[in-house]
Design a protein around this motif. Structure first.
Motif, PDB file in Angstrom:
ATOM      1  N   ILE A 155       3.342  -3.682  -4.984  1.00 54.35           N
ATOM      2  CA  ILE A 155       2.653  -2.535  -4.409  1.00 54.35           C
ATOM      3  C   ILE A 155       1.227  -2.936  -4.057  1.00 54.35           C
ATOM      4  N   MET A 156       0.826  -2.664  -2.824  1.00 57.20           N
ATOM      5  CA  MET A 156      -0.511  -2.975  -2.338  1.00 57.20           C
ATOM      6  C   MET A 156      -1.145  -1.706  -1.782  1.00 57.20           C
ATOM      7  N   THR A 157      -2.451  -1.556  -1.996  1.00 56.82           N
ATOM      8  CA  THR A 157      -3.212  -0.517  -1.314  1.00 56.82           C
ATOM      9  C   THR A 157      -3.820  -1.148  -0.076  1.00 56.82           C
TER      10      THR A 157
ATOM     11  N   GLY B 122      -2.225  -3.644  -6.016  1.00 56.87           N
ATOM     12  CA  GLY B 122      -2.077  -2.537  -6.951  1.00 56.87           C
ATOM     13  C   GLY B 122      -2.420  -1.233  -6.266  1.00 56.87           C
ATOM     14  N   GLU B 123      -2.475  -0.171  -7.049  1.00 57.09           N
ATOM     15  CA  GLU B 123      -2.767   1.152  -6.516  1.00 57.09           C
ATOM     16  C   GLU B 123      -4.230   1.497  -6.771  1.00 57.09           C
ATOM     17  N   ASP B 124      -4.910   1.921  -5.735  1.00 59.50           N
ATOM     18  CA  ASP B 124      -6.307   2.331  -5.843  1.00 59.50           C
ATOM     19  C   ASP B 124      -6.471   3.667  -5.123  1.00 59.50           C
ATOM     20  N   HIS B 125      -6.031   4.738  -5.803  1.00 60.74           N
ATOM     21  CA  HIS B 125      -6.075   6.072  -5.198  1.00 60.74           C
ATOM     22  C   HIS B 125      -7.496   6.591  -5.051  1.00 60.74           C
TER      23      HIS B 125
ATOM     24  N   LEU C  34      -0.277   3.118   0.436  1.00 58.40           N
ATOM     25  CA  LEU C  34       0.440   2.152  -0.388  1.00 58.40           C
ATOM     26  C   LEU C  34       1.574   1.532   0.414  1.00 58.40           C
ATOM     27  N   GLN C  35       1.711   0.203   0.285  1.00 56.71           N
ATOM     28  CA  GLN C  35       2.797  -0.515   0.937  1.00 56.71           C
ATOM     29  C   GLN C  35       3.494  -1.415  -0.073  1.00 56.71           C
TER      30      GLN C  35
END
Length: 669
Positions: free
Chosen positions: A529-531, A552-555, A522-523
């Motif tokens: 917030i970017m993945t 967005g977040e893509d865990h 994540l940055q």
């Protein structure tokens, strides 16, 4: 020693005639994971549900008509258009990503989507479907959209405070808003002005619902249900009711249904307020499952449950009809391995073999073999192939051991203890590297059967070998470890932080052919917030090259390296593959791929709805989907429209033309 039992199912092929319309094949299961929302469209008699699996499902009296996975994120806050086959919902990670998606389930098409800054407090269509509105915790709380296009409508933009619930009259001329301050606001939509001074009522009510006439509202506060008059603001009746988690208002009758979570059981309670008094009329305890969402209507109370199933409660008889069969087995990981697909499921590893997987044919296989291997534990496990004879398995949910698994006789040998649930195991020759949920790393020599090195630190998300002496860990930064990347010398124990701009890194892999390190993390880019998937190179991996990013977040995203090509499931429904001129997409499928694996001519993914998808690695063409069901049943859906199943697999399949169910025999099934 455990015996390996081979279960060989006879394939039953089904094909469609080239001269007949393509039917729609729908696999009849509930959601994979918790149901998040249930809504009813009275004009059609359809019920729509969304879930943690990112799918929208449309039901009619217990039969699943449409199913589509539209997001890798869970879907909640579902509403349906009063007449058209359109639903709207929020795709969210419940952290900082909230996206309003408007979707047509018949055309299988996303009409539009809008990013919302905060979690919505209310969401609704107007009675004629002209407007779509939502509110959030802001002074300018309320937003009205043109329901057809998603364009903002410049109405009620005055900013009169936070709106936690709203209602539009049947003529679409008036909007009624409830504010947590206890004020009721009437807004003239035709003239875009207030109709009267604010009306005071009870403040801080939750789960506020309005009846269809716009005369009464019901809210929940202090473990009590309250009925209040929208014209005067006066509380008409109150009823103590602890543990209420969801409320649904009947669209025509003066009735409301709610979910009550008691200490040892859950109940669905129906309440009548036709005489302006809250009166309990029925109470049903669904059998052995926890209700989480519901919608009351003229035919009963449609209910979604924590285990992904749905059903209809009949309050008059206290009966319950379950909808759909249990969903696919919860496959948590996949490995394409020497022409065999190894799927990790609770308590077992399922080995799948076919000519297609062996790369001998890209067509639908004429036969398939599935081998179910019972694990030494009942939870979901991980699997790491070592060679064509052996693999490593581990418990992914509880403290246990790492085991050496022999394919030839199905035996397991305990290797070393793992103090917490194991996240992943890696191999480098005869050396095994394990990472558990507590951030403990163990280096184990498989030949000497001994632990060579141990290290523990909180916040470690992933680890990769660099050479025989060094590893790199990806982590969440802390005061002690300010960098998300740390290099560790396995011989001396020396730890060296590496420069990286990521907020955290949760997946990484080193390519010894190029000496490049690849990371997913994540940055923060200008407050967003970017993945980001990136390539790091240099003596200390100080030079970074972003490859792909997702807003967005893509865990759940993953990537694998195969020679000089990189495959990833980052943030999209298509697999992305690198090439000389950038990334290109594989054929899209109706699933969201998560973990992926490559082998010979195929790429396999386990999807967030627990299905398994297979592609031709060279062409990127989708070949088939595989579903594993309880009781050793399975179903394979081919890219040519054919279906093959185990003996009981056809029990999971229905065929439709529109909403009309068609006999499978009519199409040669």
């Amino acid at each position: 020693m455990r015996r390996l039992i081979l279960i060989l199912f006879l394939f039953i092929p089904f094909f469609l005639s080239a001269n007949t319309p393509q039917p729609r094949i729908v696999i009849q299961t509930g959601h994979s994971g918790e149901v998040r929302s249930v809504a009813r469209q009275e004009s059609s008699g359809l019920t729509v549900s969304t879930g943690r699996d990112g799918t929208v499902r449309v039901w009619k009296n217990g039969t699943l008509l449409y199913s589509r996975q539209v997001s890798h994120l869970p879907l909640s806050d579902l509403i349906v258009h009063p007449d058209l086959p359109i639903s709207a919902f929020i795709a969210t990670d419940s952290i900082n990503t909230y996206r309003l998606i408007v979707y047509n389930w018949v055309d299988d098409n996303e009409l539009y989507s809008i990013r919302i800054k905060d979690a919505p407090l209310s969401l609704g269509f107007s009675p004629k479907g002209s407007y779509l509105f939502y509110s959030r915790a802001d002074l300018n709380s309320l937003t009205l959209l043109d329901a057809r296009t998603g364009a903002p409508v410049e109405i009620a933009t005055e900013g009169f405070g936070i709106v936690s619930a709203a209602f539009i009259s049947n003529t679409e001329s008036t909007m009624v808003c409830y504010l947590p301050s206890g004020n009721i606001i009437y807004w003239d939509l035709e003239n875009n002005r207030r109709k009267a001074a604010p009306i005071g009522t009870m403040s801080d009510m939750e789960m506020v619902n309005f009846n269809s006439t716009g005369r009464f509202g019901i809210g929940y506060r202090s473990s009590t249900l309250h009925l209040f008059d929208l014209v005067t603001g006066r509380t008409l009746s109150s009823l103590p009711m602890t543990g209420v988690s969801d409320i649904s208002m009947h669209p025509q009758a003066s009735r409301v249904a709610l979910i009550r979570n008691a200490e040892r059981y859950q109940e669905i309670v129906e309440i009548d307020f036709s005489n302006r008094i809250l009166l309990e009329v029925s109470r049903v305890s669904p059998p052995s499952r926890r209700p989480v969402a519901l919608a009351i209507h003229r035919d009963g109370i449609d209910t979604g449950f924590e285990n992904g199933s749905l059903g209809r409660v009949n309050p008059s008889s206290s009966g319950f009809n379950q909808w759909g069969k249990p969903g696919p087995v919860a496959v948590s990981d996949i490995d394409a391995w020497n022409g065999t697909l190894a799927a990790s499921a609770p308590g077992s590893i399922v080995l799948i073999d076919s000519a297609q997987l062996r790369g001998q044919s890209v067509k639908i296989p004429e036969s398939i073999e599935t081998t179910r291997v019972s694990l030494p534990f009942s939870q979901s496990g991980g699997f790491l192939p070592l060679d064509f004879r052996r693999g490593i398995v581990w418990n992914a949910q509880n403290p246990d051991q790492a085991y050496l698994f022999s394919v030839s006789d199905g035996s397991f040998e305990g290797l070393f203890s793992i103090a917490s649930a194991c996240k992943e195991i890696y191999t480098n020759g005869n050396r095994i590297l394990s990472l558990d949920q507590n951030g403990s790393i163990r280096l184990y020599d498989l030949q000497r059967r001994e632990v060579l090195y141990q290290y523990a630190a909180s916040g470690i998300r992933d680890v990769t070998f660099i050479d025989q002496e060094s590893i790199i860990v990806g982590r969440s930064p802390s005061a002690r470890f300010p960098s998300p990347l740390t290099r560790i010398n396995l011989r001396t124990g020396e730890t060296v932080p590496l420069d990286a701009e990521d907020l955290l890194i949760y997946s990484l892999h080193f390519d010894p052919l190029t000496n490049h390190l690849y990371t997913l993390g994540l940055q923060d880019r200008r407050g967003n917030i970017m993945t980001v998937l990136q390539q790091l190179q240099g003596s200390n991996f100080q030079h970074s090259l972003p490859l792909l990013s997702y807003p967005g977040e893509d865990h759940n995203a993953a990537f694998v390296l195969d020679g000089l090509r990189l495959y990833t499931s980052l943030g999209r429904s298509e697999i992305q593959v690198s090439g000389w001129d950038g990334f290109s997409s594989f054929s899209s499928v109706s699933h969201i791929p998560h973990k992926i694996s490559v082998d010979r001519r195929i790429l396999a993914s386990v999807n967030s709805d627990f299905s398994i998808s297979i592609w031709d690695k060279k062409s990127g063409d989708w070949l088939s989907d595989i579903y594993l069901f309880p009781g050793n049943q399975w179903l394979l859906k081919g890219s040519d429209g054919s279906i093959r199943t185990s003996a009981g697999g056809m029990d999971y399949v229905k065929v439709f033309n529109g909403e009309k169910e068609i006999s499978s025999r009519s199409f040669g099934f």
